[in-house]
Enzyme design. Structure first.
Site, mmCIF file in Angstrom:
data_model
loop_
_atom_site.group_PDB
_atom_site.id
_atom_site.type_symbol
_atom_site.label_atom_id
_atom_site.label_comp_id
_atom_site.label_asym_id
_atom_site.label_seq_id
_atom_site.Cartn_x
_atom_site.Cartn_y
_atom_site.Cartn_z
ATOM 1 N N GLU A 296 0.730 2.545 -21.898
ATOM 2 C CA GLU A 296 -0.442 2.999 -21.134
ATOM 3 C C GLU A 296 -0.273 4.432 -20.635
ATOM 4 O OE1 GLU A 296 2.229 1.698 -17.793
ATOM 5 O OE2 GLU A 296 1.931 1.155 -19.884
ATOM 6 N N CYS B 13 6.316 -3.783 -19.080
ATOM 7 C CA CYS B 13 7.421 -3.632 -18.150
ATOM 8 C C CYS B 13 7.717 -4.955 -17.444
ATOM 9 C CB CYS B 13 7.152 -2.492 -17.176
ATOM 10 S SG CYS B 13 8.618 -1.954 -16.266
ATOM 11 N N HIS C 54 6.164 1.746 -21.622
ATOM 12 C CA HIS C 54 4.833 1.951 -21.030
ATOM 13 C C HIS C 54 3.864 2.679 -21.968
ATOM 14 C CE1 HIS C 54 5.735 0.660 -16.885
ATOM 15 N NE2 HIS C 54 6.971 0.939 -17.260
#
Length: 164
Positions: A140, A41, A138
């Site tokens: 994660e 990001c 993202h």
């Protein structure tokens, strides 16, 4: 207004100048030492700027999901000539997305490793470097349910462990 893009939006540095300067210096030092670098990001956006690329002044609205980050939102096409493709083994990846900015110029030596259907750059990587990878989305938040995201973090961990 000084520090604002031509669209009137604050630049990354103007949003948080102390953080920006620290992260830029940190990224440059890690690069000099050939350490693995993963940007997600804002980290992706920092990579663009720190290594000579840029963000567009154009604001995009269709890449910002309104569902939880743990749910995919749109497809990206993975560049078959990228290390990312080699790692995840997929030409298409269903990812999440919360950004309203997009890459304008990719830094020299980098390749685009994934793009959304509308042409927005979603991932980049530096060729001829052990691991310097950035994602606009993202992974994660997806890794618990998404094999491709898990593979990305396994790849990063493997590269970190390889540093002597």
């Amino acid at each position: 207004v000084k520090g604002q893009s031509s669209a009137g939006r604050l630049t990354l540095r103007e949003q948080q100048p102390v953080r920006y300067d620290f992260e830029a210096a940190l990224m440059k030092k890690a690069y000099e030492r050939r350490l693995p670098i993963l940007g997600i990001c804002r980290g992706f956006q920092m990579m663009l700027e720190v290594f000579g690329g840029s963000l567009s002044d154009e604001t995009i609205e269709n890449n910002k999901q309104n569902i939880p980050s743990t749910e995919p939102w749109h497809l990206v096409e993975v560049n078959k000539d990228s290390k990312l493709y080699e790692i995840i083994g997929n030409e298409v990846w269903n990812v999440n997305s919360f950004h309203v900015q997009k890459a304008e110029k990719i830094p020299e030596g980098f390749i685009v490793s994934a793009t959304s259907k509308d042409g927005v750059v979603e991932a980049i990587e530096l060729k001829n470097y052990p691991f310097l990878v950035g994602f606009q989305f993202h992974p994660e938040a997806l890794y618990l349910k998404d094999k491709a995201s898990s593979k990305v973090f396994e790849w990063f961990i493997q590269e970190v462990k390889a540093v002597k």
